[in-house]
Design a protein around this motif. Structure first.
Motif, mmCIF file in Angstrom:
data_model
loop_
_atom_site.group_PDB
_atom_site.id
_atom_site.type_symbol
_atom_site.label_atom_id
_atom_site.label_comp_id
_atom_site.label_asym_id
_atom_site.label_seq_id
_atom_site.Cartn_x
_atom_site.Cartn_y
_atom_site.Cartn_z
ATOM 1 N N THR A 18 103.245 14.434 -5.097
ATOM 2 C CA THR A 18 102.232 13.793 -4.246
ATOM 3 C C THR A 18 101.045 13.321 -5.085
ATOM 4 N N ALA A 19 100.581 14.148 -6.005
ATOM 5 C CA ALA A 19 99.461 13.763 -6.887
ATOM 6 C C ALA A 19 99.865 12.594 -7.780
ATOM 7 N N VAL A 21 102.180 10.271 -7.090
ATOM 8 C CA VAL A 21 102.263 9.077 -6.246
ATOM 9 C C VAL A 21 100.856 8.539 -5.939
ATOM 10 N N ASP A 22 99.916 9.416 -5.620
ATOM 11 C CA ASP A 22 98.540 8.969 -5.362
ATOM 12 C C ASP A 22 97.974 8.222 -6.567
ATOM 13 N N ASP A 23 98.185 8.783 -7.756
ATOM 14 C CA ASP A 23 97.663 8.146 -8.971
ATOM 15 C C ASP A 23 98.405 6.861 -9.307
ATOM 16 N N VAL A 25 99.795 4.760 -7.117
ATOM 17 C CA VAL A 25 99.309 3.726 -6.194
ATOM 18 C C VAL A 25 97.947 3.220 -6.655
ATOM 19 N N GLU A 26 97.082 4.117 -7.074
ATOM 20 C CA GLU A 26 95.765 3.721 -7.595
ATOM 21 C C GLU A 26 95.934 2.842 -8.835
ATOM 22 N N LYS A 42 94.797 -1.174 1.230
ATOM 23 C CA LYS A 42 93.512 -0.460 1.323
ATOM 24 C C LYS A 42 92.911 -0.632 2.721
ATOM 25 N N ALA A 49 99.582 5.448 4.060
ATOM 26 C CA ALA A 49 99.981 6.861 4.144
ATOM 27 C C ALA A 49 101.494 6.982 4.362
ATOM 28 N N LYS A 52 103.246 6.063 1.084
ATOM 29 C CA LYS A 52 103.121 7.171 0.135
ATOM 30 C C LYS A 52 104.050 8.321 0.509
ATOM 31 N N LYS A 53 104.130 8.653 1.794
ATOM 32 C CA LYS A 53 104.996 9.755 2.225
ATOM 33 C C LYS A 53 106.457 9.441 1.919
ATOM 34 N N VAL A 56 106.959 9.807 -1.836
ATOM 35 C CA VAL A 56 107.023 11.226 -2.212
ATOM 36 C C VAL A 56 108.379 11.797 -1.810
#
Length: 126
Positions: A18-19, A21-23, A25-26, A42, A49, A52-53, A56
């Protein structure tokens, strides 16, 4: 006899993926070569969300985690996006950069690179 960890475990399990994937996407949103594909999300936090899910879940299931991926297959998910090989390479580069940033071991990075290479034909040009 030692039991080797799965790729899922080497990526930090659900929390680690999850971390990552967050990074990722950023990183995509900050990459001028592909940001136009990601920045619109954005303004759509609920849609982002969900994406991202699914990402993940996809990587968790594909790396040996106890997760079932219920999203669309790759050709369907990327249908009519006309992603170029160059754009795909930029996404891969961002992913590899983030894995390195998260101190993911070299063999796990090689394994992720192999997975990403195997997905290319089902994503590019669809």
């Amino acid at each position: 006899m030692s039991v080797s960890k799965s790729l899922f475990e080497n990526l930090g399990g659900t929390a680690g993926i999850t971390a990552i994937v967050d990074d990722v996407v950023e990183a995509h949103m900050n990459n001028p070569a592909i940001s136009a594909r990601f920045l619109p999300y954005k303004d759509q936090p609920e849609r982002l969300a969900v994406i991202k899910k699914h990402t993940v879940d996809f990587f968790s299931a594909g790396s040996g985690g106890p997760v079932t991926y219920t999203g669309r297959d790759m050709p369907t998910a990327h249908k009519e996006m006309n992603i170029t090989s160059a754009e795909y390479q930029h996404t891969v580069d961002d992913i590899m950069y983030v894995l390195n940033k998260h101190n993911i071991d070299e063999q796990s990075q090689v394994n992720v690179q192999a997975i990403l290479s195997s997905l290319k034909d089902s994503i590019v040009g669809k």
